[in-house]
Write a protein that holds these residues in place. Structure first.
Motif, mmCIF file in Angstrom:
data_model
loop_
_atom_site.group_PDB
_atom_site.id
_atom_site.type_symbol
_atom_site.label_atom_id
_atom_site.label_comp_id
_atom_site.label_asym_id
_atom_site.label_seq_id
_atom_site.Cartn_x
_atom_site.Cartn_y
_atom_site.Cartn_z
ATOM 1 N N SER A 129 -9.948 -8.635 -0.961
ATOM 2 C CA SER A 129 -9.360 -9.231 -2.162
ATOM 3 C C SER A 129 -7.843 -9.355 -2.073
ATOM 4 C CB SER A 129 -9.746 -8.419 -3.403
ATOM 5 O OG SER A 129 -9.172 -7.142 -3.345
ATOM 6 N N ASN A 130 -7.260 -8.846 -1.005
ATOM 7 C CA ASN A 130 -5.819 -8.905 -0.797
ATOM 8 C C ASN A 130 -5.520 -9.972 0.257
ATOM 9 O OD1 ASN A 130 -3.426 -8.074 0.973
ATOM 10 N ND2 ASN A 130 -3.075 -6.906 -0.895
ATOM 11 N N ALA A 176 -11.155 -3.907 -1.193
ATOM 12 C CA ALA A 176 -9.733 -4.117 -1.497
ATOM 13 C C ALA A 176 -9.073 -4.992 -0.434
ATOM 14 C CB ALA A 176 -9.014 -2.775 -1.600
ATOM 15 N N PRO A 194 -6.807 0.667 2.461
ATOM 16 C CA PRO A 194 -7.708 0.073 1.477
ATOM 17 C C PRO A 194 -9.144 0.206 1.961
ATOM 18 C CG PRO A 194 -6.796 -1.618 2.870
ATOM 19 C CD PRO A 194 -6.142 -0.322 3.285
ATOM 20 N N TYR A 249 0.812 -1.212 0.000
ATOM 21 C CA TYR A 249 0.000 0.000 0.000
ATOM 22 C C TYR A 249 0.848 1.266 0.000
ATOM 23 C CZ TYR A 249 -4.159 -2.593 -0.123
ATOM 24 O OH TYR A 249 -5.152 -3.420 -0.565
#
Length: 163
Positions: free
Chosen positions: A51-52, A48, A44, A36
């Motif tokens: 999904s990380n 986000a 995020p 990041y």
């Protein structure tokens, strides 16, 4: 000389395993922080984060520390369900219902009665989108409640200080 691990008390071995897990989490936090910082994002959003891989693990770790991981576990189970083969939907629907929806479930999620009633019949006719409404409801709950707490937590603040 070297006596090997067998000579250590089991409590020491358990503590060592716990330390190994914590060290691996620290390494993952560093990877998440570095990603990041490199993309010039301070934080995020929930989408986000989910999904990380590293962000998701940090969020799971935080929720476990608060004994409130059932919403995230339900959301992840719904993601898995939606991507499942049609032949597996019945079994997975029953598992999700008994684990998260049933009023006696150990990890019962907070759903309104209308949604809960509609899901009572999901095992009779499992469809890939059967849990979509409930999943969206839980996502909204996480976005409004647990995710902001995560962002204010000492865990997340520690990650942000390294930016």
């Amino acid at each position: 000389m070297c006596r090997g691990l067998a000579s250590f008390p089991s409590s020491c071995l358990e503590k060592a395993k716990g330390m190994r897990v914590k060290i691996s989490h620290l390494a993952e936090r560093h990877e998440w922080t570095h990603k990041y910082r490199a993309s010039e994002k301070v934080l995020p959003d929930l989408e986000a984060l989910l999904s990380n891989k590293v962000g998701l693990q940090a969020f799971q770790w935080f929720l476990r520390s608060e004994f409130s991981e059932e919403n995230l576990e339900f959301w992840l189970a719904c993601e898995d369900y939606r991507r499942s083969e049609e032949s597996q939907l019945g079994t997975k629907a029953q598992c999700i219902y008994s684990r998260f929806i049933n009023s006696e479930a150990l990890q019962e999620v907070n759903l309104d009665s209308e949604t809960r009633e509609s899901l009572a019949r999901v095992t009779e006719d499992p469809r890939a989108d059967a849990f979509d409404e409930a999943q969206q409801s839980i996502y909204s709950l996480m976005a409004k409640d647990s995710f902001p707490r995560f962002l204010r937590s000492a865990h997340c603040q520690g990650v942000l200080k390294t930016l």
